[in-house]
Write a protein that holds these residues in place. Sequence first.
Motif, mmCIF file in Angstrom:
data_model
loop_
_atom_site.group_PDB
_atom_site.id
_atom_site.type_symbol
_atom_site.label_atom_id
_atom_site.label_comp_id
_atom_site.label_asym_id
_atom_site.label_seq_id
_atom_site.Cartn_x
_atom_site.Cartn_y
_atom_site.Cartn_z
ATOM 1 N N PHE A 235 0.681 -1.526 0.078
ATOM 2 C CA PHE A 235 0.670 -0.030 -0.235
ATOM 3 C C PHE A 235 1.044 1.303 0.028
ATOM 4 O O PHE A 235 1.610 1.479 0.263
ATOM 5 C CB PHE A 235 -0.577 0.026 1.414
ATOM 6 N N VAL A 236 0.311 2.624 -0.785
ATOM 7 C CA VAL A 236 1.348 3.969 -1.173
ATOM 8 C C VAL A 236 0.425 4.946 -0.796
ATOM 9 O O VAL A 236 -0.964 4.735 -0.673
ATOM 10 C CB VAL A 236 1.730 3.799 -2.674
ATOM 11 N N ASP A 237 1.243 5.323 0.091
ATOM 12 C CA ASP A 237 0.238 7.058 0.757
ATOM 13 C C ASP A 237 -0.317 7.641 -0.557
ATOM 14 O O ASP A 237 0.238 7.607 -1.290
ATOM 15 C CB ASP A 237 0.798 8.057 1.197
ATOM 16 N N VAL A 238 -1.264 8.085 -0.722
ATOM 17 C CA VAL A 238 -1.418 9.264 -1.822
ATOM 18 C C VAL A 238 -1.060 11.040 -1.853
ATOM 19 O O VAL A 238 -1.054 11.353 -0.585
ATOM 20 C CB VAL A 238 -3.603 8.603 -1.917
ATOM 21 N N ASP A 239 -1.774 11.456 -2.657
ATOM 22 C CA ASP A 239 -1.092 12.945 -2.577
ATOM 23 C C ASP A 239 -2.962 13.419 -2.118
ATOM 24 O O ASP A 239 -3.694 13.310 -1.926
ATOM 25 C CB ASP A 239 -2.094 13.085 -3.991
ATOM 26 N N LYS A 240 -2.807 14.709 -1.249
ATOM 27 C CA LYS A 240 -4.116 15.557 -0.053
ATOM 28 C C LYS A 240 -4.549 15.864 -1.100
ATOM 29 O O LYS A 240 -5.962 16.492 -0.487
ATOM 30 C CB LYS A 240 -2.792 15.697 0.779
ATOM 31 N N ASP A 241 -4.380 16.451 -2.371
ATOM 32 C CA ASP A 241 -5.455 16.825 -3.282
ATOM 33 C C ASP A 241 -6.383 16.218 -3.628
ATOM 34 O O ASP A 241 -7.271 16.571 -4.363
ATOM 35 C CB ASP A 241 -4.492 18.431 -3.776
ATOM 36 N N THR A 242 -5.413 15.735 -4.595
ATOM 37 C CA THR A 242 -5.951 14.750 -5.691
ATOM 38 C C THR A 242 -6.551 13.073 -4.994
ATOM 39 O O THR A 242 -7.613 12.335 -5.692
ATOM 40 C CB THR A 242 -4.893 14.200 -6.739
ATOM 41 N N PHE A 243 -6.216 12.662 -4.166
ATOM 42 C CA PHE A 243 -6.612 11.384 -3.080
ATOM 43 C C PHE A 243 -6.097 10.558 -3.859
ATOM 44 O O PHE A 243 -6.726 8.782 -3.827
ATOM 45 C CB PHE A 243 -8.518 11.646 -3.291
ATOM 46 N N ASN A 244 -5.323 10.044 -5.270
ATOM 47 C CA ASN A 244 -4.711 9.276 -6.294
ATOM 48 C C ASN A 244 -3.267 9.444 -6.173
ATOM 49 O O ASN A 244 -1.952 10.189 -4.843
ATOM 50 C CB ASN A 244 -5.101 9.692 -7.464
ATOM 51 N N ILE A 245 -2.796 8.307 -5.930
ATOM 52 C CA ILE A 245 -1.481 7.726 -5.219
ATOM 53 C C ILE A 245 -0.482 8.443 -5.934
ATOM 54 O O ILE A 245 -0.203 8.892 -6.785
ATOM 55 C CB ILE A 245 -1.718 5.848 -6.238
ATOM 56 N N ASP A 246 0.896 8.903 -4.179
ATOM 57 C CA ASP A 246 1.443 9.473 -4.530
ATOM 58 C C ASP A 246 2.513 8.993 -5.505
ATOM 59 O O ASP A 246 3.214 7.974 -4.460
ATOM 60 C CB ASP A 246 1.873 9.890 -3.362
ATOM 61 N N THR A 247 2.737 9.581 -6.516
ATOM 62 C CA THR A 247 4.133 9.203 -7.140
ATOM 63 C C THR A 247 5.100 8.811 -7.001
ATOM 64 O O THR A 247 6.073 7.694 -7.009
ATOM 65 C CB THR A 247 3.729 10.053 -8.982
ATOM 66 N N VAL A 248 5.399 9.813 -5.669
ATOM 67 C CA VAL A 248 6.964 9.844 -5.158
ATOM 68 C C VAL A 248 7.396 9.102 -4.466
ATOM 69 O O VAL A 248 8.130 8.142 -4.285
ATOM 70 C CB VAL A 248 7.552 11.414 -4.680
ATOM 71 N N LYS A 249 5.838 8.344 -3.555
ATOM 72 C CA LYS A 249 5.892 7.383 -2.567
ATOM 73 C C LYS A 249 6.175 6.142 -3.522
ATOM 74 O O LYS A 249 6.069 5.090 -2.680
ATOM 75 C CB LYS A 249 5.092 7.598 -1.338
ATOM 76 N N LEU A 250 5.307 6.022 -4.552
ATOM 77 C CA LEU A 250 5.218 4.621 -5.456
ATOM 78 C C LEU A 250 6.545 4.599 -5.413
ATOM 79 O O LEU A 250 6.339 3.041 -4.807
ATOM 80 C CB LEU A 250 4.649 5.098 -6.140
ATOM 81 N N GLU A 251 7.236 5.689 -5.705
ATOM 82 C CA GLU A 251 8.818 5.255 -6.242
ATOM 83 C C GLU A 251 9.318 4.966 -5.038
ATOM 84 O O GLU A 251 10.232 3.614 -5.220
ATOM 85 C CB GLU A 251 9.869 5.752 -7.544
ATOM 86 N N PRO B 105 -12.702 19.746 -3.883
ATOM 87 C CA PRO B 105 -12.067 18.873 -5.179
ATOM 88 C C PRO B 105 -10.830 19.877 -5.946
ATOM 89 O O PRO B 105 -11.373 20.763 -6.431
ATOM 90 C CB PRO B 105 -12.683 18.394 -6.052
ATOM 91 N N VAL B 106 -10.068 19.008 -5.702
ATOM 92 C CA VAL B 106 -8.760 19.880 -6.777
ATOM 93 C C VAL B 106 -8.869 18.771 -7.924
ATOM 94 O O VAL B 106 -8.441 17.208 -8.462
ATOM 95 C CB VAL B 106 -7.569 19.358 -6.524
ATOM 96 N N ILE B 107 -9.287 19.544 -9.478
ATOM 97 C CA ILE B 107 -8.827 19.143 -10.659
ATOM 98 C C ILE B 107 -7.712 19.517 -11.088
ATOM 99 O O ILE B 107 -7.653 20.736 -11.279
ATOM 100 C CB ILE B 107 -10.197 18.998 -11.327
ATOM 101 N N PRO B 108 -6.644 18.512 -11.700
ATOM 102 C CA PRO B 108 -5.448 19.715 -12.370
ATOM 103 C C PRO B 108 -5.569 20.087 -13.934
ATOM 104 O O PRO B 108 -6.407 19.648 -13.876
ATOM 105 C CB PRO B 108 -4.155 18.375 -12.509
ATOM 106 N N GLU B 109 -4.999 20.660 -14.208
ATOM 107 C CA GLU B 109 -4.960 21.823 -15.481
ATOM 108 C C GLU B 109 -4.823 20.211 -16.280
ATOM 109 O O GLU B 109 -3.967 19.553 -16.515
ATOM 110 C CB GLU B 109 -3.548 22.241 -15.893
ATOM 111 N N GLY B 110 -6.007 20.412 -17.586
ATOM 112 C CA GLY B 110 -5.919 18.694 -18.614
ATOM 113 C C GLY B 110 -6.061 17.922 -18.149
ATOM 114 O O GLY B 110 -6.357 16.951 -18.619
#
Length: 375
Positions: free
Chosen positions: A100-116, A278-283
């Motif tokens: 299990f990997v922690d998530v990003d506080k804004d998007t709630f999706n998997i944190d890619t830095v912590k994933l690596e 909710p935070v929706i990133p650009e694009g």
Amino acid sequence: MEFRDLKAQYEKYKSEIDSAIQEVINNANFIGGKEVNTLEQRLAEYVGVKHCITCANGTEAMTLLMMSWDIKEGDAVFVPDFTFFSTGEIVSFRGATPIFVDVDKDTFNIDTVKLEKAINKVINEGKLTPKVIIPVDLFGLPADHIEIEKIAKKYNLKVLEDAAQGFGGSINDKKACSFGDAATTSFFPAKPLGCYGDGGAIFTNDDALAELLNSLKVHGKGDNKYDNIRIGVNSRLDSIQAAVLNVKLTAFIEHELEDVNRIYRLYTKKLKGIVETPVIPEGYVSSFAQYTIKLKNKEERDSLQAKLKDEGIPSMVYYVKPMHRQGAFAEYDYDVNDFEVTNELCDTVLSLPMHPYLSEAEVEDICGVISNTQS
């Protein structure tokens, strides 16, 4: 007021849905009928991939991929900590180990830095073999698939996009269900595209994988269902559900995705500065399976939920308990400090009513209660 108003949707499309169901009944072709083939073709075209393979539900869609990729004991599969149980369940079901990997506080999706970091930790420990990343498109918002695919390529890992909640979302016009080596979605009734029971689908551009999946989902069939060349499962979408989905897919494309995003903008305008929205990133485009706000702490969240209930307004907490605290995963030794964001989210998130048929007046009422409670 409904949390997700399936009744309003049915009333709008009653004649089309009833007619589609009646046609299946008249033809008595309940399993594998033309409705299923039509749906698979339309879904593949909408998403922008070569193959759509429907199946019994979203959980089995992921399980079929785990089978296809021969995920087994000794393998490590990386899963966000803040998500529904099934994403980790399908890993353990195959005897593999969910990381299990922690998530990003804004998007709630998997944190890619912590994933690596998690991938490198597994590699350095040398006990498990990293095999798959399962990013979840939580609440309708696609994960950071661009960065995830870079990481996957770097470490030679497969990516399974769990778009159970994400169907209709996109990143720069590339649609959810088209990322990774394969993707899955769910047609559970409350999902952005839902049927009147259980259902799921797998998406891929891999011809060989599609052929294998079509075999595995029907008892490992070969040329026909009585020619069994491997051990499989029984996981088919029935024709009545496909008929319903064909009607609802048209509605989804024609206006529902646009309508939920209109509701999102209305909510966000009215709640700005009152709660975290909710935070929706650009694009990015979200299909808003949920509209989830954040409060300052558990007490404030629970108090607001109680006040909304008193006013006849439903709300839900997704998720009360993180993956690393689920009893089913008690055998694994997780460090609670690795999940700081997830632990906080479980105490502070609250999902509000969200669907294409929510009226502006209803949004006004909901936001009014929240504004009065938080002032």
